[in-house]
Design a protein around this motif. Structure first.
Motif, PDB file in Angstrom:
ATOM      1  N   TYR A  65       0.194  -1.340  -0.404  1.00  0.00           N
ATOM      2  CA  TYR A  65      -0.404  -0.052   0.117  1.00  0.00           C
ATOM      3  C   TYR A  65       0.357   0.988  -0.264  1.00  0.00           C
ATOM      4  N   LEU A  80      -3.474   4.014  -3.041  1.00  0.00           N
ATOM      5  CA  LEU A  80      -3.636   2.747  -3.529  1.00  0.00           C
ATOM      6  C   LEU A  80      -3.134   1.644  -2.308  1.00  0.00           C
ATOM      7  N   CYS A  96      -2.510  -3.115  -2.629  1.00  0.00           N
ATOM      8  CA  CYS A  96      -2.638  -3.725  -4.168  1.00  0.00           C
ATOM      9  C   CYS A  96      -2.182  -5.528  -3.660  1.00  0.00           C
ATOM     10  N   ALA A 152       3.031  -6.067  -6.666  1.00  0.00           N
ATOM     11  CA  ALA A 152       2.100  -5.055  -5.376  1.00  0.00           C
ATOM     12  C   ALA A 152       2.806  -4.118  -5.721  1.00  0.00           C
ATOM     13  N   CYS A 173       2.784  -1.637  -8.513  1.00  0.00           N
ATOM     14  CA  CYS A 173       2.279  -0.381  -8.826  1.00  0.00           C
ATOM     15  C   CYS A 173       2.618   0.300  -7.679  1.00  0.00           C
ATOM     16  N   THR A 181      -1.398  -8.851  -9.725  1.00  0.00           N
ATOM     17  CA  THR A 181      -2.043  -7.744  -8.419  1.00  0.00           C
ATOM     18  C   THR A 181      -3.024  -7.379  -8.583  1.00  0.00           C
ATOM     19  N   VAL A 227      -5.919  -3.912  -7.935  1.00  0.00           N
ATOM     20  CA  VAL A 227      -5.538  -2.558  -6.829  1.00  0.00           C
ATOM     21  C   VAL A 227      -6.686  -1.862  -6.849  1.00  0.00           C
ATOM     22  N   TRP A 237     -10.254   0.729  -9.825  1.00  0.00           N
ATOM     23  CA  TRP A 237      -9.666  -0.786  -9.427  1.00  0.00           C
ATOM     24  C   TRP A 237      -9.648  -1.746 -10.361  1.00  0.00           C
TER      25      TRP A 237
END
Length: 244
Positions: A20, A33, A35, A48, A51, A95, A97, A111
């Protein structure tokens, strides 16, 4: 606007593949965010983290991005994960999100997958996202109920993810929020263990966000903690400027 995030491995997993992040933008806006990575070995964890890192790199301390700019970064992340998976020989790496762009009066959500966003407003908890999952499709068709979906043996099967397909698309929505509202972004390790009624009760308590996040994670672990648990909370304190 205030923000606080926390992640926990849970009671059964040996590795935390959630990630996150959040950052402040100009005019007091926030981007946040969560993930939830998936893939063998360390593939999910890396996906993750790729991202989260990309969004923080592209937007931290910058101007409020457009929806197109957010999607452009997500497309780049998707390509990066696909390339990384090929380079490392991962058969499956991706992942979920859920991302929030929070201004003083509105929140834009983007999302992919089954990580969720909830809004707590005036004593009511509203789920803002619709899961990209097999069981959500069954619920939409009326085949099973929401309660049955919580324990369905295919409840972890998602139908859309970042990094698994070149032809993916996020869902996007924009909702209003007010001073005192709380926005919760979370992985399925929370809502898969804790019913929405209990989540609402915890969010309703007038505690600092750090304590609220701690209580949400403790609740998930007390109900079994079967997956990694990540929560990221935003509270509207009217510090940012109104939308243009």
């Amino acid at each position: 606007m205030t923000a606080y995030g926390r992640s926990d491995t849970g009671m059964l997993r040996h590795e935390n593949q959630d990630a996150y992040g959040e950052c402040r933008l100009k005019n007091g806006a926030h981007l946040a965010l969560v993930c939830d990575g998936m893939g063998g070995e360390s593939g999910g964890k890396e996906a993750a983290e790729i991202c989260v890192s990309a969004f923080l790199h592209d937007f931290s301390d910058g101007d409020v991005p457009s929806q197109d700019a957010l999607i452009e970064t997500l497309v780049k992340v998707n390509a990066d994960i696909v390339e990384r998976a090929a380079a490392c020989g991962y058969a499956r790496m991706g992942t979920t999100v859920v991302l929030a762009l929070a201004l003083s009066d509105t929140v834009t959500l983007l999302w992919v997958g089954d990580s969720r966003a909830y809004l707590y407003h005036g004593g009511t908890l509203t789920r803002l996202t619709r899961d990209h999952s097999y069981v959500q499709e069954l619920v939409d068709r009326g085949t099973i109920t929401e309660r049955e979906a919580r324990t369905h043996h295919h409840r972890h099967l998602i139908t859309r993810a970042v990094g698994t397909d070149d032809a993916f698309a996020p869902d996007v929505c924009r909702v209003p929020w007010c001073e005192g509202d709380r926005l919760l972004l979370c992985s399925d390790g929370l809502f898969g263990m804790v019913e929405e009624k209990e989540i609402k009760e915890i969010l309703a308590e007038d505690h600092p966000l750090a304590r609220t996040a701690h209580e949400l994670i403790c609740a998930a672990n007390s109900h079994g903690g079967e997956d990694n648990i990540t929560v990221l909370l935003l509270e509207n304190t009217k510090e940012s400027l109104p939308d243009a």
